[in-house]
Design an enzyme around this catalytic site. Structure first.
Site, PDB file in Angstrom:
ATOM      1  N   ASN A  58       0.875  -1.174   0.000  1.00 42.61           N
ATOM      2  CA  ASN A  58       0.000   0.000   0.000  1.00 42.61           C
ATOM      3  C   ASN A  58       0.913   1.224   0.000  1.00 42.61           C
ATOM      4  O   ASN A  58       1.470   1.583   1.034  1.00 42.61           O
ATOM      5  CB  ASN A  58      -0.910  -0.006   1.237  1.00 42.61           C
ATOM      6  N   SER A  88       3.483  -2.026  10.324  1.00 44.30           N
ATOM      7  CA  SER A  88       4.936  -2.099  10.520  1.00 44.30           C
ATOM      8  C   SER A  88       5.540  -3.449  10.127  1.00 44.30           C
ATOM      9  O   SER A  88       6.472  -3.934  10.768  1.00 44.30           O
ATOM     10  CB  SER A  88       5.301  -1.726  11.964  1.00 44.30           C
TER      11      SER A  88
HETATM   12  P1  13P Z   1       3.023   0.503   7.685  1.00 46.22           P
HETATM   13  O1  13P Z   1       3.526  -0.787   7.091  1.00 46.22           O
HETATM   14  O2  13P Z   1       3.770   1.708   7.218  1.00 46.22           O
HETATM   15  O3  13P Z   1       2.898   0.420   9.183  1.00 46.22           O
HETATM   16  O4  13P Z   1       1.524   0.702   7.111  1.00 46.22           O
HETATM   17  C1  13P Z   1       0.622  -0.329   7.216  1.00 46.22           C
HETATM   18  C2  13P Z   1      -0.574   0.016   6.418  1.00 46.22           C
HETATM   19  O5  13P Z   1      -1.337   0.910   6.778  1.00 46.22           O
HETATM   20  C3  13P Z   1      -0.803  -0.706   5.155  1.00 46.22           C
HETATM   21  O6  13P Z   1      -2.080  -0.459   4.660  1.00 46.22           O
END
Ligand code: 13P
Length: 257
Positions: free
Chosen positions: A11, A217
């Site tokens: 994403n 994360s």
């Molecule tokens: P991060 O991997 O940056 O924590 O984001 C997760 C997320 O919101 C994916 O849709």
């Protein structure tokens, strides 16, 4: 019965210029030319890049492109919006629905999300339905009820046949972009719970076929442990998906899990 899909989804959110995006996708497909069933790579990219990223991954088996959102109405006077009808016409196979950032910053309610899910299904787009609790709910140990309600109030608008094409992404809000990942025990416990909630509506067989991704994360360094959990069928990756070496390592963890 076919094996449940395993998915590494990126994403990108509102990141990357087009030159940066091209470089990233080229590096990714150079590093991993194809992925085989039941694994899949999905890139959820900003609207202006949908068609060009689709062209870059064309011919690379197992790659698809997703929109990050669609409008809840089929068409009309909604300036600046994009419909599921338009996405289907561009052969986009997946669309995120209900990401916590859209719930928070765009006021997306359960009812709006239910409509978006229906628009996706009407247009043969597999929705990637995002759910997950904020920290205050986790601290009160009410996360199971909270996530069950997110599913009941939106996803359950879909019939069994329709839900068969859905993907779920569990993304605890306290783990998004914070560097604080849910432990593999926490992820597995919630994914098991989500599968049981799905089973209560759609039956065990269908619940066993719906992929449930973890997001929050995820990095190359924690992917192996997460993917070893029996109910974690992949990841929805934000920050680490913007770095080719990180994301390709996550894809490799998935394909070797
Ligand atoms: P991060 O991997 O940056 O924590 O984001 C997760 C997320 O919101 C994916 O849709």
């Amino acid at each position: 019965m076919t094996a449940r899909k395993k998915i590494a989804a990126a994403n990108w959110k509102m990141n990357l210029t087009w030159p940066e995006a091209t470089e990233l996708v080229n590096a990714l497909v150079d590093s991993i030319e194809a992925v085989n069933d039941p694994c899949q790579v999905i890139l959820a990219v900003p609207f202006p890049y949908l068609q060009s990223v689709s062209a870059l991954v064309k011919g690379h088996i197992g790659y698809s492109v997703a929109a990050q959102n669609c409008h809840q109405k089929a068409a009309g006077a909604y300036t600046g919006e994009v419909s599921a009808v338009m996405l289907q016409a561009m052969e986009i196979a997946y669309c995120l629905v209900g990401h916590s950032e859209r719930r928070e910053y765009n006021g997306e309610t359960h009812a709006v999300l239910a409509d978006k899910l229906v628009r996706c299904i009407e247009n043969k787009i597999s929705p990637i339905f995002c759910c997950g609790e904020p920290l205050a709910i986790r601290d009160q140990e009410k996360q199971n009820e909270y996530v069950a309600k997110q599913l009941q109030e939106a996803l359950f608008v879909l019939s069994s046949d329709q839900a068969a094409s859905a993907v779920i992404a569990y993304e605890p809000i306290w783990a998004i972009g914070t560097g604080r990942t849910a432990s593999s025990q926490q992820a597995q416990a919630m994914h098991r719970h989500i599968r049981s909630v799905l089973a209560s509506q759609y039956g065990e067989a269908l619940a066993g076929q719906i992929p449930i991704l973890y997001g929050g994360s995820v990095k190359a360094s924690n992917a192996d442990e997460l993917f070893a959990c029996p109910d974690v069928d992949g990841a929805l990756v934000g920050g680490a998906s913007l770095v080719a070496s990180e994301f390709s390592a996550i894809v490799r963890s998935l394909t070797s899990a």
